[in-house]
Design a protein around this motif. Structure first.
Motif, PDB file in Angstrom:
ATOM      1  N   ALA A   1       0.808  -1.224   0.000  1.00 39.78           N
ATOM      2  CA  ALA A   1       0.000   0.000   0.000  1.00 39.78           C
ATOM      3  C   ALA A   1       0.837   1.267   0.000  1.00 39.78           C
ATOM      4  CB  ALA A   1      -0.916  -0.005   1.223  1.00 39.78           C
ATOM      5  N   ARG A   2       2.142   1.138  -0.025  1.00 39.11           N
ATOM      6  CA  ARG A   2       2.988   2.330   0.118  1.00 39.11           C
ATOM      7  C   ARG A   2       2.809   3.334  -1.011  1.00 39.11           C
ATOM      8  NH1 ARG A   2       8.102  -1.254   2.138  1.00 39.11           N
ATOM      9  NH2 ARG A   2       7.438  -1.420   4.342  1.00 39.11           N
ATOM     10  N   ASP A   3       2.524   2.852  -2.212  1.00 38.04           N
ATOM     11  CA  ASP A   3       2.343   3.808  -3.315  1.00 38.04           C
ATOM     12  C   ASP A   3       0.881   4.226  -3.478  1.00 38.04           C
ATOM     13  OD1 ASP A   3       1.203   1.547  -4.346  1.00 38.04           O
ATOM     14  OD2 ASP A   3       2.370   1.507  -6.196  1.00 38.04           O
ATOM     15  N   GLY A   4      -0.002   3.695  -2.617  1.00 31.88           N
ATOM     16  CA  GLY A   4      -1.408   4.102  -2.644  1.00 31.88           C
ATOM     17  C   GLY A   4      -2.211   3.598  -3.817  1.00 31.88           C
ATOM     18  N   SER A   5      -1.684   2.650  -4.560  1.00 30.76           N
ATOM     19  CA  SER A   5      -2.377   2.130  -5.746  1.00 30.76           C
ATOM     20  C   SER A   5      -2.644   0.636  -5.570  1.00 30.76           C
ATOM     21  CB  SER A   5      -1.515   2.367  -6.987  1.00 30.76           C
ATOM     22  OG  SER A   5      -2.142   1.848  -8.133  1.00 30.76           O
TER      23      SER A   5
ATOM     24  N   LEU B   1     -12.203  -1.649  -2.163  1.00 25.33           N
ATOM     25  CA  LEU B   1     -11.151  -1.044  -1.357  1.00 25.33           C
ATOM     26  C   LEU B   1      -9.890  -0.779  -2.171  1.00 25.33           C
ATOM     27  CD1 LEU B   1     -11.398  -2.979   2.031  1.00 25.33           C
ATOM     28  CD2 LEU B   1     -12.680  -0.971   1.241  1.00 25.33           C
ATOM     29  N   GLY B   2      -9.220   0.319  -1.828  1.00 26.92           N
ATOM     30  CA  GLY B   2      -7.908   0.597  -2.375  1.00 26.92           C
ATOM     31  C   GLY B   2      -6.848  -0.106  -1.547  1.00 26.92           C
ATOM     32  N   ALA B   3      -5.593   0.056  -1.937  1.00 29.57           N
ATOM     33  CA  ALA B   3      -4.499  -0.634  -1.252  1.00 29.57           C
ATOM     34  C   ALA B   3      -4.393  -0.214   0.210  1.00 29.57           C
ATOM     35  CB  ALA B   3      -3.184  -0.350  -1.981  1.00 29.57           C
ATOM     36  N   ARG B   4      -4.570   1.073   0.506  1.00 30.83           N
ATOM     37  CA  ARG B   4      -4.414   1.538   1.886  1.00 30.83           C
ATOM     38  C   ARG B   4      -5.551   1.048   2.779  1.00 30.83           C
ATOM     39  NH1 ARG B   4      -3.330   7.862   1.639  1.00 30.83           N
ATOM     40  NH2 ARG B   4      -5.258   7.756   0.408  1.00 30.83           N
TER      41      ARG B   4
END
Length: 328
Positions: A109-113, A243-246
């Motif tokens: 999830a670090r790049d938010g994608s 849901l997104g990665a974060r």
């Protein structure tokens, strides 16, 4: 019809040239609340009713197969649909601890994608039950997409991915009948719906705030959610949001702290995806199995099976009570 199903599956809900927030706010809360009344609160056994009952996705095995042998359709008398069997953990596969999955999800999830999207794409199998008739499986695919003006559309089709092109059973009031694979059961457009409360409000990507969000989704209060309640709230969240990665990482962190979820090993879900299974054996009403993508923490599916026989409704211990498979 089949053509409409093809269009549904190939549609791009967020075209590159579309307006900002083209995937905006969503929901089919009325539908979810009805489904929650009927099946989201597991019970040790179905309550007797004079009318048909539907539990989100499911399939009673032997009894359902008997019923389907009568309700036939398609060439050469092919049964309209077959009851799915419980997912089986691959022999000798290595279980992955939930804490490890949570760590991998946080790293992914670090790049938010990918980003969070309001709307859902879910395949379900519903167990239709009624007095005096064996239970039958009713597979459906639902896609909900939102527009920038706050309206949203919901398309529901009768289809079973395990049996492409075969007739599918659907419920038509007081009777069950076979329809063509891809038959559009409903297509609805809803007026603008806005709000900050779950499930309309945007789910947070901080674990502590997401826990509060899910608690409110489960009925509110300051209590700590039980693991079955957390799984039920997760189901409702995923029936409203992709849901997104974060957000996925935050949810994985909460699941890693949930007591009773036992890592079981690798499974292939009902859409052919490989995941890791986590089992809650002592759940009210049935055994729960959560399927996650171990690399990202994404929830792929959730299955409940009966833990004891119920001759009145023709189900046996080990039969599938419900199953949902979520897609992007």
């Amino acid at each position: 019809m089949a053509d409409e199903l093809d269009l549904l599956r190939t549609a791009d809900p967020v075209p590159a040239g579309g307006p900002h927030y083209g995937d905006g706010p969503l929901d089919h809360t009325a539908e979810r609340h009805l489904a929650r009344l009927l099946h989201d609160t597991p019970r040790p056994r179905p309550r007797p009713r004079s009318r048909r009952l539907v539990w989100s996705l499911a399939a009673a095995l032997a009894a359902a197969v008997t019923a389907l042998a009568v309700l036939q359709g398609g060439p050469a008398g092919t049964p309209a649909v077959a009851a799915p069997r419980p997912l089986a953990v691959r022999a000798h596969s290595t279980p992955v601890p939930l804490a490890d999955v949570a760590e991998l999800a946080a790293a992914a999830a670090r790049d938010g994608s990918p980003a969070l999207r309001q709307g859902t794409h879910v395949q379900s199998w519903s167990l239709g039950m009624s007095d005096g008739r064996p239970p039958v499986t009713l597979p459906e695919e639902r896609v909900v997409r939102w527009a920038a003006d706050g309206t949203h559309t919901e398309v529901v089709v009768a289809t079973d991915p395990a049996r492409p092109g075969r007739p599918v059973l659907t419920d038509d009031g007081d009777r069950t009948r076979p329809v063509e694979d891809g038959h559009v059961l409903s297509r609805r457009t809803f007026p603008p719906m806005w709000g900050d409360a779950p499930p309309y409000g945007t789910p947070p990507h901080d674990p502590a705030r997401l826990r509060t969000y899910l608690t409110e989704l489960a009925g509110g209060g300051t209590r700590t959610l039980t693991t079955p309640e957390l799984l039920d709230a997760t189901r409702e969240l995923l029936d409203n949001w992709t849901l997104g990665a974060r957000e996925t990482a935050a949810l994985a962190a909460l699941l890693a702290e949930a007591p009773g979820l036992r890592p079981a090993g690798r499974v292939t879900d009902r859409l052919g995806r490989t995941g890791q299974a986590y089992v809650l054996d002592a759940a009210p009403g049935g055994r729960r199995m959560l399927i996650l993508d171990p690399a990202t923490g994404t929830v792929l599916g959730l299955e409940t099976t009966f833990t004891r026989d119920d001759p009145e409704y023709g189900v046996r211990a080990g039969d599938v009570m419900d199953y949902s498979a979520w897609m992007r």
